[in-house]
Design a protein around this motif. Sequence first.
Motif, PDB file in Angstrom:
ATOM      1  N   LYS A  53       6.000   1.766   7.530  1.00  0.00           N
ATOM      2  CA  LYS A  53       6.478   2.770   7.635  1.00  0.00           C
ATOM      3  C   LYS A  53       7.949   2.533   6.837  1.00  0.00           C
ATOM      4  CE  LYS A  53       7.168   2.320  12.407  1.00  0.00           C
ATOM      5  NZ  LYS A  53       7.874   2.001  14.152  1.00  0.00           N
ATOM      6  N   ARG A  54       8.300   3.176   5.753  1.00  0.00           N
ATOM      7  CA  ARG A  54       9.109   3.121   4.789  1.00  0.00           C
ATOM      8  C   ARG A  54      10.218   4.490   5.065  1.00  0.00           C
ATOM      9  NH1 ARG A  54       7.668   3.197  -1.194  1.00  0.00           N
ATOM     10  NH2 ARG A  54       7.992   1.188  -0.851  1.00  0.00           N
ATOM     11  N   SER A  55      11.653   3.768   5.189  1.00  0.00           N
ATOM     12  CA  SER A  55      12.589   4.759   5.443  1.00  0.00           C
ATOM     13  C   SER A  55      12.864   4.927   3.843  1.00  0.00           C
ATOM     14  CB  SER A  55      13.528   4.522   6.517  1.00  0.00           C
ATOM     15  OG  SER A  55      14.516   5.421   6.650  1.00  0.00           O
ATOM     16  N   GLN A  56      13.266   6.506   3.362  1.00  0.00           N
ATOM     17  CA  GLN A  56      14.247   6.294   2.139  1.00  0.00           C
ATOM     18  C   GLN A  56      14.156   8.123   2.813  1.00  0.00           C
ATOM     19  OE1 GLN A  56      15.701   6.208  -0.440  1.00  0.00           O
ATOM     20  NE2 GLN A  56      13.879   4.847  -1.838  1.00  0.00           N
ATOM     21  N   LEU A  57      14.912   8.241   1.233  1.00  0.00           N
ATOM     22  CA  LEU A  57      15.940   9.806   1.266  1.00  0.00           C
ATOM     23  C   LEU A  57      14.585  10.436   0.414  1.00  0.00           C
ATOM     24  CD1 LEU A  57      19.367   9.286  -1.022  1.00  0.00           C
ATOM     25  CD2 LEU A  57      18.779   9.520   1.488  1.00  0.00           C
ATOM     26  N   PRO A  58      14.371  12.013   0.983  1.00  0.00           N
ATOM     27  CA  PRO A  58      13.248  12.724   0.474  1.00  0.00           C
ATOM     28  C   PRO A  58      13.065  13.624  -0.050  1.00  0.00           C
ATOM     29  CG  PRO A  58      14.561  14.016   2.156  1.00  0.00           C
ATOM     30  CD  PRO A  58      15.141  12.403   2.476  1.00  0.00           C
ATOM     31  N   LEU A  59      13.649  12.655  -1.099  1.00  0.00           N
ATOM     32  CA  LEU A  59      13.618  13.266  -2.449  1.00  0.00           C
ATOM     33  C   LEU A  59      12.719  12.618  -3.519  1.00  0.00           C
ATOM     34  CD1 LEU A  59      17.093  14.067  -2.807  1.00  0.00           C
ATOM     35  CD2 LEU A  59      15.999  15.432  -2.806  1.00  0.00           C
TER      36      LEU A  59
ATOM     37  N   SER B 204       0.759  -1.364   0.377  1.00  0.00           N
ATOM     38  CA  SER B 204       0.016  -0.167  -0.221  1.00  0.00           C
ATOM     39  C   SER B 204       1.378   1.120   0.272  1.00  0.00           C
ATOM     40  CB  SER B 204      -1.067  -0.374   1.361  1.00  0.00           C
ATOM     41  OG  SER B 204      -0.086   0.397   2.651  1.00  0.00           O
ATOM     42  N   LEU B 205       2.037   1.166   0.747  1.00  0.00           N
ATOM     43  CA  LEU B 205       2.905   2.502   0.155  1.00  0.00           C
ATOM     44  C   LEU B 205       3.547   3.112  -0.941  1.00  0.00           C
ATOM     45  CD1 LEU B 205       6.278   0.871   2.619  1.00  0.00           C
ATOM     46  CD2 LEU B 205       4.142   2.961   3.416  1.00  0.00           C
ATOM     47  N   GLU B 206       2.897   2.204  -1.998  1.00  0.00           N
ATOM     48  CA  GLU B 206       3.190   2.690  -3.152  1.00  0.00           C
ATOM     49  C   GLU B 206       2.374   3.726  -3.913  1.00  0.00           C
ATOM     50  OE1 GLU B 206       5.813   1.587  -5.589  1.00  0.00           O
ATOM     51  OE2 GLU B 206       6.768   0.864  -3.021  1.00  0.00           O
ATOM     52  N   LYS B 207       0.936   3.898  -3.313  1.00  0.00           N
ATOM     53  CA  LYS B 207       0.015   4.801  -3.341  1.00  0.00           C
ATOM     54  C   LYS B 207      -0.127   5.581  -2.386  1.00  0.00           C
ATOM     55  CE  LYS B 207      -2.686   1.973  -6.175  1.00  0.00           C
ATOM     56  NZ  LYS B 207      -4.201   0.817  -5.980  1.00  0.00           N
ATOM     57  N   SER B 208       0.509   5.184  -0.861  1.00  0.00           N
ATOM     58  CA  SER B 208       0.381   6.305   0.269  1.00  0.00           C
ATOM     59  C   SER B 208       1.697   6.834   0.350  1.00  0.00           C
ATOM     60  CB  SER B 208      -0.422   5.621   1.203  1.00  0.00           C
ATOM     61  OG  SER B 208       0.757   4.429   2.160  1.00  0.00           O
ATOM     62  N   CYS B 209       2.416   6.261   0.000  1.00  0.00           N
ATOM     63  CA  CYS B 209       3.594   7.150   0.316  1.00  0.00           C
ATOM     64  C   CYS B 209       4.582   7.714  -1.068  1.00  0.00           C
ATOM     65  CB  CYS B 209       5.152   6.219   1.363  1.00  0.00           C
ATOM     66  SG  CYS B 209       6.026   6.795   1.485  1.00  0.00           S
ATOM     67  N   GLN B 210       4.884   8.898  -1.182  1.00  0.00           N
ATOM     68  CA  GLN B 210       5.780   9.491  -2.475  1.00  0.00           C
ATOM     69  C   GLN B 210       7.032   9.289  -2.303  1.00  0.00           C
ATOM     70  OE1 GLN B 210       4.764  13.969  -2.887  1.00  0.00           O
ATOM     71  NE2 GLN B 210       4.170  13.787  -0.916  1.00  0.00           N
ATOM     72  N   ALA B 211       7.920   8.957  -1.517  1.00  0.00           N
ATOM     73  CA  ALA B 211       8.626   8.164  -1.394  1.00  0.00           C
ATOM     74  C   ALA B 211       9.107   6.900  -2.359  1.00  0.00           C
ATOM     75  CB  ALA B 211       9.537   8.130  -0.287  1.00  0.00           C
ATOM     76  N   ARG B 212       9.572   6.960  -3.024  1.00  0.00           N
ATOM     77  CA  ARG B 212       9.719   5.685  -4.268  1.00  0.00           C
ATOM     78  C   ARG B 212      10.810   4.654  -3.210  1.00  0.00           C
ATOM     79  NH1 ARG B 212       8.119   7.599  -9.430  1.00  0.00           N
ATOM     80  NH2 ARG B 212       7.069   9.084  -8.082  1.00  0.00           N
ATOM     81  N   LYS B 213      10.373   2.994  -3.794  1.00  0.00           N
ATOM     82  CA  LYS B 213      10.948   1.925  -3.234  1.00  0.00           C
ATOM     83  C   LYS B 213      11.898   2.002  -3.273  1.00  0.00           C
ATOM     84  CE  LYS B 213      11.721  -2.112  -1.363  1.00  0.00           C
ATOM     85  NZ  LYS B 213      11.375  -2.244  -0.236  1.00  0.00           N
TER      86      LYS B 213
END
Length: 209
Positions: A131-137, A51-60
């Motif tokens: 949760k998703r941890s990623q660079l905010p870019l 569901s993160l692929e739709k709800s989170c702007q950060a890319r996998k």
Amino acid sequence: LFSNRSSVDEINIKELKKLVEGDDKTQLYTAFDDVTEGDYTDEQKETYIGSLEKSCQARKQLYLRVGAQVMLIANLEPEAGLVNGSRGVVIGFEIINETENRPVVKFLNGLTRLIVHHLWEFDIDDEITVKRSQLPLILAFAATVHKSMGLTIDCIEVDLGDTIFAKGQFYTALSRVKSLEGLSITQLNFDRMICDPRVRGFYEALEKK
């Protein structure tokens, strides 16, 4: 600017490839996804993470290269004007350890920052959080109309064709640019200029007064 994410991804990938032809210095950053402990099956966990692929702007997966145009997708330093939507260019990478590095971005306001991971959290229910941890870019050679909201852009090329699907997208896209001299429209379909009935009713009521 495009109304849909698929068109944006296509342009961003194409422009990034122009920077890396014949070069092996592309950097890949893969997000770390997790779910808090709770009463769920492995299959449900995969669904939550998906569901993160739709709800989170950060890319996998985030591919970067020196010269890549990028946009912040989190408030980095609001007091310095580095907020969600701030744009910049990757100017280098700083080595953190033997296996890791981080991008250095020069933003349009002149500030240069080393970008580190950011944590996004989304509640599934009262007990479970994904949760998703990623660079905010994200890459920003192109952007969605939705993502451009609140930005003021010197020059834009905007698609106002058949892909427009939501009320107000015409206005949002056109109002991003500072002047008509900086506006280029690649496709235009007036049939896709969708007005919210409530807005139309408001102005019709004003005309009757």
